[in-house]
Design an enzyme around this catalytic site. Structure first.
Site, PDB file in Angstrom:
ATOM      1  N   SER A   1      46.797  47.707 -45.113  1.00  0.00           N
ATOM      2  CA  SER A   1      47.665  46.531 -45.207  1.00  0.00           C
ATOM      3  C   SER A   1      46.986  45.416 -46.003  1.00  0.00           C
ATOM      4  O   SER A   1      47.588  44.822 -46.902  1.00  0.00           O
ATOM      5  CB  SER A   1      48.015  46.044 -43.800  1.00  0.00           C
ATOM      6  OG  SER A   1      48.575  44.771 -43.852  1.00  0.00           O
ATOM      7  N   SER A   2      45.722  45.135 -45.681  1.00  0.00           N
ATOM      8  CA  SER A   2      45.016  44.052 -46.388  1.00  0.00           C
ATOM      9  C   SER A   2      44.862  44.379 -47.862  1.00  0.00           C
ATOM     10  O   SER A   2      45.008  43.505 -48.719  1.00  0.00           O
ATOM     11  CB  SER A   2      43.618  43.840 -45.821  1.00  0.00           C
ATOM     12  OG  SER A   2      43.680  43.570 -44.482  1.00  0.00           O
TER      13      SER A   2
ATOM     14  N   HIS B   1      39.361  40.916 -28.417  1.00  0.00           N
ATOM     15  CA  HIS B   1      39.526  39.510 -28.803  1.00  0.00           C
ATOM     16  C   HIS B   1      39.027  39.286 -30.225  1.00  0.00           C
ATOM     17  O   HIS B   1      39.723  38.694 -31.054  1.00  0.00           O
ATOM     18  CB  HIS B   1      38.763  38.599 -27.823  1.00  0.00           C
ATOM     19  CG  HIS B   1      38.538  37.196 -28.320  1.00  0.00           C
ATOM     20  ND1 HIS B   1      39.526  36.237 -28.315  1.00  0.00           N
ATOM     21  CD2 HIS B   1      37.444  36.591 -28.857  1.00  0.00           C
ATOM     22  CE1 HIS B   1      39.051  35.105 -28.821  1.00  0.00           C
ATOM     23  NE2 HIS B   1      37.792  35.297 -29.161  1.00  0.00           N
TER      24      HIS B   1
ATOM     25  N   THR C   1      28.245  25.702 -51.356  1.00  0.00           N
ATOM     26  CA  THR C   1      29.006  25.142 -50.243  1.00  0.00           C
ATOM     27  C   THR C   1      28.797  23.629 -50.170  1.00  0.00           C
ATOM     28  O   THR C   1      29.740  22.868 -49.928  1.00  0.00           O
ATOM     29  CB  THR C   1      28.580  25.798 -48.915  1.00  0.00           C
ATOM     30  OG1 THR C   1      28.514  27.205 -49.113  1.00  0.00           O
ATOM     31  CG2 THR C   1      29.573  25.500 -47.820  1.00  0.00           C
TER      32      THR C   1
ATOM     33  N   HIS D   1      21.009  39.586 -43.427  1.00  0.00           N
ATOM     34  CA  HIS D   1      20.593  38.477 -42.543  1.00  0.00           C
ATOM     35  C   HIS D   1      21.217  38.627 -41.151  1.00  0.00           C
ATOM     36  O   HIS D   1      20.865  37.886 -40.250  1.00  0.00           O
ATOM     37  CB  HIS D   1      20.903  37.106 -43.155  1.00  0.00           C
ATOM     38  CG  HIS D   1      22.355  36.810 -43.328  1.00  0.00           C
ATOM     39  ND1 HIS D   1      22.836  36.059 -44.369  1.00  0.00           N
ATOM     40  CD2 HIS D   1      23.445  37.147 -42.608  1.00  0.00           C
ATOM     41  CE1 HIS D   1      24.151  35.958 -44.264  1.00  0.00           C
ATOM     42  NE2 HIS D   1      24.535  36.599 -43.211  1.00  0.00           N
ATOM     43  N   HIS D   2      22.152  39.583 -41.001  1.00  0.00           N
ATOM     44  CA  HIS D   2      22.681  39.875 -39.669  1.00  0.00           C
ATOM     45  C   HIS D   2      21.744  40.805 -38.908  1.00  0.00           C
ATOM     46  O   HIS D   2      21.992  41.100 -37.743  1.00  0.00           O
ATOM     47  CB  HIS D   2      24.056  40.533 -39.775  1.00  0.00           C
ATOM     48  CG  HIS D   2      25.091  39.646 -40.398  1.00  0.00           C
ATOM     49  ND1 HIS D   2      25.897  38.819 -39.651  1.00  0.00           N
ATOM     50  CD2 HIS D   2      25.434  39.418 -41.681  1.00  0.00           C
ATOM     51  CE1 HIS D   2      26.710  38.146 -40.460  1.00  0.00           C
ATOM     52  NE2 HIS D   2      26.445  38.482 -41.699  1.00  0.00           N
TER      53      HIS D   2
ATOM     54  N   GLU E   1      33.474  39.785 -45.741  1.00  0.00           N
ATOM     55  CA  GLU E   1      34.605  39.554 -44.845  1.00  0.00           C
ATOM     56  C   GLU E   1      34.589  38.122 -44.287  1.00  0.00           C
ATOM     57  O   GLU E   1      35.620  37.484 -44.146  1.00  0.00           O
ATOM     58  CB  GLU E   1      34.556  40.578 -43.703  1.00  0.00           C
ATOM     59  CG  GLU E   1      35.459  40.291 -42.519  1.00  0.00           C
ATOM     60  CD  GLU E   1      36.931  40.448 -42.828  1.00  0.00           C
ATOM     61  OE1 GLU E   1      37.259  41.084 -43.839  1.00  0.00           O
ATOM     62  OE2 GLU E   1      37.751  39.918 -42.053  1.00  0.00           O
TER      63      GLU E   1
ATOM     64  N   ASP F   1      58.943  35.486 -57.465  1.00  0.00           N
ATOM     65  CA  ASP F   1      58.597  36.196 -56.228  1.00  0.00           C
ATOM     66  C   ASP F   1      57.200  36.771 -56.427  1.00  0.00           C
ATOM     67  O   ASP F   1      56.579  36.579 -57.470  1.00  0.00           O
ATOM     68  CB  ASP F   1      59.613  37.324 -55.949  1.00  0.00           C
ATOM     69  CG  ASP F   1      59.632  37.717 -54.468  1.00  0.00           C
ATOM     70  OD1 ASP F   1      58.540  37.903 -53.900  1.00  0.00           O
ATOM     71  OD2 ASP F   1      60.721  37.811 -53.885  1.00  0.00           O
TER      72      ASP F   1
ATOM     73  N   ARG G   1      24.761  36.887 -25.567  1.00  0.00           N
ATOM     74  CA  ARG G   1      26.209  36.998 -25.729  1.00  0.00           C
ATOM     75  C   ARG G   1      26.693  38.316 -25.160  1.00  0.00           C
ATOM     76  O   ARG G   1      25.888  39.189 -24.849  1.00  0.00           O
ATOM     77  CB  ARG G   1      26.578  36.844 -27.207  1.00  0.00           C
ATOM     78  CG  ARG G   1      25.995  37.909 -28.092  1.00  0.00           C
ATOM     79  CD  ARG G   1      26.192  37.590 -29.565  1.00  0.00           C
ATOM     80  NE  ARG G   1      27.543  37.907 -30.003  1.00  0.00           N
ATOM     81  CZ  ARG G   1      27.861  38.294 -31.255  1.00  0.00           C
ATOM     82  NH1 ARG G   1      26.922  38.408 -32.175  1.00  0.00           N
ATOM     83  NH2 ARG G   1      29.093  38.550 -31.586  1.00  0.00           N
TER      84      ARG G   1
ATOM     85  N   TRP H   1      33.228  43.964 -31.613  1.00  0.00           N
ATOM     86  CA  TRP H   1      34.066  44.083 -32.817  1.00  0.00           C
ATOM     87  C   TRP H   1      33.252  44.634 -33.977  1.00  0.00           C
ATOM     88  O   TRP H   1      33.802  45.121 -34.955  1.00  0.00           O
ATOM     89  CB  TRP H   1      34.705  42.737 -33.183  1.00  0.00           C
ATOM     90  CG  TRP H   1      33.873  41.849 -34.055  1.00  0.00           C
ATOM     91  CD1 TRP H   1      32.957  40.942 -33.631  1.00  0.00           C
ATOM     92  CD2 TRP H   1      33.894  41.775 -35.492  1.00  0.00           C
ATOM     93  NE1 TRP H   1      32.383  40.323 -34.711  1.00  0.00           N
ATOM     94  CE2 TRP H   1      32.940  40.813 -35.864  1.00  0.00           C
ATOM     95  CE3 TRP H   1      34.608  42.433 -36.490  1.00  0.00           C
ATOM     96  CZ2 TRP H   1      32.677  40.489 -37.196  1.00  0.00           C
ATOM     97  CZ3 TRP H   1      34.338  42.109 -37.815  1.00  0.00           C
ATOM     98  CH2 TRP H   1      33.386  41.147 -38.147  1.00  0.00           C
TER      99      TRP H   1
ATOM    100  N   HIS I   1      29.745  40.831 -44.387  1.00  0.00           N
ATOM    101  CA  HIS I   1      29.486  39.472 -44.836  1.00  0.00           C
ATOM    102  C   HIS I   1      30.526  38.962 -45.830  1.00  0.00           C
ATOM    103  O   HIS I   1      31.020  37.854 -45.652  1.00  0.00           O
ATOM    104  CB  HIS I   1      28.060  39.249 -45.325  1.00  0.00           C
ATOM    105  CG  HIS I   1      27.766  37.784 -45.228  1.00  0.00           C
ATOM    106  ND1 HIS I   1      27.502  37.171 -44.038  1.00  0.00           N
ATOM    107  CD2 HIS I   1      27.865  36.807 -46.134  1.00  0.00           C
ATOM    108  CE1 HIS I   1      27.417  35.868 -44.226  1.00  0.00           C
ATOM    109  NE2 HIS I   1      27.639  35.623 -45.492  1.00  0.00           N
TER     110      HIS I   1
ATOM    111  N   SER J   1      41.351  21.748 -49.998  1.00  0.00           N
ATOM    112  CA  SER J   1      41.266  21.122 -51.321  1.00  0.00           C
ATOM    113  C   SER J   1      42.638  20.705 -51.839  1.00  0.00           C
ATOM    114  O   SER J   1      42.728  19.975 -52.824  1.00  0.00           O
ATOM    115  CB  SER J   1      40.629  22.083 -52.327  1.00  0.00           C
ATOM    116  OG  SER J   1      39.361  22.457 -51.888  1.00  0.00           O
TER     117      SER J   1
ATOM    118  N   LYS K   1      30.967  21.876 -52.575  1.00  0.00           N
ATOM    119  CA  LYS K   1      32.336  21.725 -52.080  1.00  0.00           C
ATOM    120  C   LYS K   1      32.453  20.532 -51.138  1.00  0.00           C
ATOM    121  O   LYS K   1      33.340  19.691 -51.289  1.00  0.00           O
ATOM    122  CB  LYS K   1      32.764  22.989 -51.349  1.00  0.00           C
ATOM    123  CG  LYS K   1      33.068  24.095 -52.292  1.00  0.00           C
ATOM    124  CD  LYS K   1      33.524  25.314 -51.558  1.00  0.00           C
ATOM    125  CE  LYS K   1      34.163  26.245 -52.535  1.00  0.00           C
ATOM    126  NZ  LYS K   1      35.390  25.713 -53.104  1.00  0.00           N
TER     127      LYS K   1
ATOM    128  N   TYR L   1      33.587  35.520 -45.767  1.00  0.00           N
ATOM    129  CA  TYR L   1      34.085  34.597 -46.790  1.00  0.00           C
ATOM    130  C   TYR L   1      35.558  34.829 -47.075  1.00  0.00           C
ATOM    131  O   TYR L   1      36.255  33.903 -47.493  1.00  0.00           O
ATOM    132  CB  TYR L   1      33.232  34.708 -48.052  1.00  0.00           C
ATOM    133  CG  TYR L   1      31.838  34.216 -47.779  1.00  0.00           C
ATOM    134  CD1 TYR L   1      31.665  32.989 -47.151  1.00  0.00           C
ATOM    135  CD2 TYR L   1      30.711  34.953 -48.078  1.00  0.00           C
ATOM    136  CE1 TYR L   1      30.409  32.531 -46.830  1.00  0.00           C
ATOM    137  CE2 TYR L   1      29.448  34.497 -47.767  1.00  0.00           C
ATOM    138  CZ  TYR L   1      29.306  33.283 -47.138  1.00  0.00           C
ATOM    139  OH  TYR L   1      28.061  32.830 -46.811  1.00  0.00           O
TER     140      TYR L   1
END
Lengths: 535, 185
Positions: free
Chosen positions: A179-180, A86, A338, A312-313, A265, A115, A460, A151, A263, A278, A341, A267
């Site tokens: 791909s990315s 998931h 942030t 921080h993870h 990732e 294009d 979790r 994950w 991390h 925006s 924004k 963002y």
């Protein structure tokens, strides 16, 4: 503006003729061989929606199992496979391809390019994705089952204690990474080289800026992900000891390298959302975006800061005090750009003449609910309290607020906003509002109680739980089913909109700005073969 | 400028940018692997994870500091899947900083097959790891034991007198792993 449209249309009729001379492909070949940015954008968007429903179906099984305590529906090992896949599908299969789809559709039209810069690579970077996810999902049908290590695939769960799915998993991650990276390279080259004459960097729509910065993030961190899964592969199958303490390695090092990718990732999945919101908030406030330049700088500084906050993870892995303080303060620092924004979005709306069509409703919900997710993120950033929240449902609540009511809501907002341009028809506003209100109510029922579950100590990634968590979990599951079903309304809206409906004008939103609204609706197959003039 | 040359110009500047970006991609892939030695350096400096010296060091303290007493505790555990009994023969010892001490650990292979074990040390608190110096340790080598065989394994160490005054207790933990299949590599 009207003359612009007519002028463009005359170009387009010319282009159609041009097309015919090439012999436009029909049927499946059109999609397989296409190098057209609009076709590829459509493919990305449909693919991500299918993946969203697939990952969502897994979430439904998870919530059904958690509806009451005890084991009812699935075995614990299969439950772990579901939570793992998931997460992988939603991150790499739903959110990221959806944003690439937006980039493909909108960036050339917004900067006045004919294009994407590398159309053939564009085709390839899309078409390896369906095979990639077929491999990942196909691993459910292997004897050993799908990846079951979360994950985040922490070693040694994914090495020593893997159920045998590691090789398939690593292969799948490599392909989605390729791909990315190809998609990101394409975006950067397009923006750097194909802007219409006169469109300087600081004249680009903020949408384009956020994708530009995101593409750089992808180019910087996806290779690190490729590196860490390669180490995982050699540790599991070729006798190396990167993460194996017995051979002189260190499992904690896995977490450092993974989150060095992980991390930024996060963002990668939220900066494009900032760009979409925006674009939409000024359109429905009928005012230009407040503080454009500060938005650009805020986005850039969030991207730069994302490289120095990864640990921080991992506060609970046993870091020196200095490390914990460093990562805590750096993380909190991100709240500043942030905050800029969020302030700018609110200031854009201030004294605007607001109207509340579906794209605006999703954007407003984004601003409020993403901010809630941001605040719970700040709470998690505080080292001492993180020791309590770590690995509980509080974390689950936090990242679902930023990813579902953040990224996903912005994708819905963008889809409603540009559907008239994509299809040439207005979507059903009443069905859109139904989709919004059903989603809004159910998503909060789904994720808000998770905060309380986490604070009360529910861990979790567990298929069973203590009795005192039963009531909240029941509500959460009901919210989950309702949110899942609400998304079928969106499917109906999109299909109805493609099939017909009120004809859309070239610029259906009176407050909208940008080059994409100067071409007809639906956008002709080829746009801006001759670059537009920018004042 | 006609359309053909314009097209060529765009293509050549496209390929320039692509080359640079692909270079970044490969550079970052390499950086991922460069993080492995960087992490070790980082651990040495900060004492992260309580990593101790991996090879024997010579005694290098300026005498014994008899004014302080450090309690050194020993903990042992076996990783999943190694059927050995493994424990320190003394739970803890008291030493002066700079004093050389010799202790023994006991290991017995309780299965009937030959197994090679490898002990991996870790010191807590992590910042003290750099001051715990092993002159000789069974953890420097692998330990093969035949089925049912037992052995006493030695550890000779001293605590560096430079150790912070705040620390009066060190805990040395050993985890024993089964490396039978991995010995060749």
């Amino acid at each position: 503006m009207t003359t612009d449209v007519i002028e463009q249309e005359s170009h387009d009729s010319h282009d159609d003729h041009h097309d015919d001379s090439h012999g436009k492909m029909t049927g499946i070949k059109r999609w397989l061989y296409t190098t057209n940015h609009k076709d590829i954008g459509t493919l990305y968007l449909w693919f991500s929606f299918i993946m969203f429903l697939t990952g969502g179906a897994m979430a439904m099984v998870i919530r059904a199992e958690l509806f009451q305590p005890g084991l009812q529906i699935v075995e614990p090992d299969f439950f772990n496979q579901l939570t793992t896949v998931h997460g992988l599908i939603m991150v790499f299969g739903a959110i990221m391809p959806a944003f690439t789809g937006f980039a493909n559709w909108m960036i050339p039209m917004m900067i006045g390019a004919p294009d994407m810069a590398l159309p053939r690579m564009n085709n390839w970077s899309f078409w390896i994705l369906p095979f990639d996810f077929a491999i990942l999902i196909g691993s459910f049908f292997m004897e050993s089952g799908a990846p079951n290590f979360g994950w985040t695939f922490y070693a040694p769960l994914s090495t020593t204690y893997s159920n045998g799915s590691t090789a398939f998993f690593v292969f799948a991650v490599h392909i989605m990474g390729i791909s990315s990276i190809m998609g990101a390279i394409n975006i950067v080259v397009t923006i750097m080289n194909l802007r219409a004459p006169g469109m300087t960097y600081m004249k680009m729509p903020l949408f384009v800026w956020t994708f530009f910065i995101t593409a750089y993030l992808l180019i910087a961190v996806m290779p690190v992900l490729a590196g860490v899964v390669t180490m995982l592969l050699t540790d599991t199958y070729f006798g190396t000891s990167f993460f194996d303490a017995a051979g002189g390695g260190d499992p904690v090092m896995f977490q450092h390298i993974f989150w060095f990718f992980g991390h930024p990732e996060v963002y990668i999945m939220i900066l494009p959302a900032f760009g979409i919101v925006s674009t939409i908030i000024p359109a429905f406030s009928r005012k230009p975006l407040f503080g454009y330049a500060s938005m650009v700088y805020a986005t850039s500084s969030i991207a730069l800061l994302s490289f120095i906050v990864w640990a921080h993870h991992m506060f609970t892995t046993g870091m020196p005090l200095f490390g914990e303080l460093f990562f805590m303060y750096c993380t909190m620092l991100i709240a500043v750009p942030t905050g800029v924004k969020v302030f700018n979005w609110v200031a854009t709306m201030w004294r605007g003449s607001l109207s509340f069509e579906t794209p605006m409703l999703f954007s407003l919900a984004f601003v409020i609910l993403f901010t809630i997710g941001g605040f719970s993120g700040l709470m998690l950033a505080m080292t001492p309290v993180d020791f309590q929240y770590h690995d509980t449902y509080f974390v689950v609540a936090h990242f679902h607020y930023v990813l579902v009511t953040g990224s996903l809501f912005s994708i819905f907002a963008g889809a409603y906003y540009w559907l008239p341009k994509w299809t040439g028809h207005m979507y059903s506003e009443s069905l859109g509002k139904w989709h919004f209100w059903c989603s809004l109510i159910s998503v909060n029922l789904l994720f808000f109680p998770m905060h309380f579950l986490g604070l009360a100590g529910m861990p979790r990634r567990i298929p069973d739980y203590a009795l005192q968590f039963a009531d909240f979990n029941k509500w959460v599951s009901i919210g989950g089913f309702a949110f899942g079903l609400s998304q079928l309304i969106f499917l109906v809206v999109v299909i109805k909109c493609i099939k017909g409906g009120e004809k859309a004008a070239a610029k259906p939103w009176d407050g909208a700005e940008g080059l994409e609204w100067t071409v007809a609706s639906p956008a002709p197959y080829h746009t801006f073969s001759t670059p537009p003039k920018i004042d | 400028m006609n359309k053909g040359t314009e097209q060529k110009n765009i293509q050549s500047s496209n390929s320039k940018v692509v080359k640079k970006l692909v270079l970044i991609v490969f550079g970052m892939f390499g950086f991922g692997f460069a993080l492995v030695p960087l992490y070790d350096v980082f651990c040495d400096i900060t004492g992260l994870n309580g990593k101790t010296n991996g090879a024997s060091v010579a005694y290098a303290a300026d005498g014994i500091d008899t004014s302080r007493i450090i309690t050194v505790q020993f903990i042992s555990r076996t990783a999943q899947g190694i059927p050995w009994q493994f424990e320190p023969m003394e739970r803890e010892v008291k030493v002066h900083p700079g004093e050389v001490k010799f202790v023994k650990f006991y290991a017995k292979n309780e299965s009937n097959r030959d197994i090679i074990g490898q002990a991996v040390p870790s010191v807590s608190p992590g910042l003290a790891a750099a001051y715990f110096q092993k002159i000789e340790c069974f953890c420097f080598t692998q330990q093969p034991l035949k089925g049912g065989e037992e052995v006493e394994m030695g550890l000779q160490f001293y605590v560096d007198p430079e150790l912070s005054e705040d620390i009066s207790t060190l805990t040395l933990s050993y985890t024993l792993y089964d490396v039978t299949g991995k010995v060749d590599s």
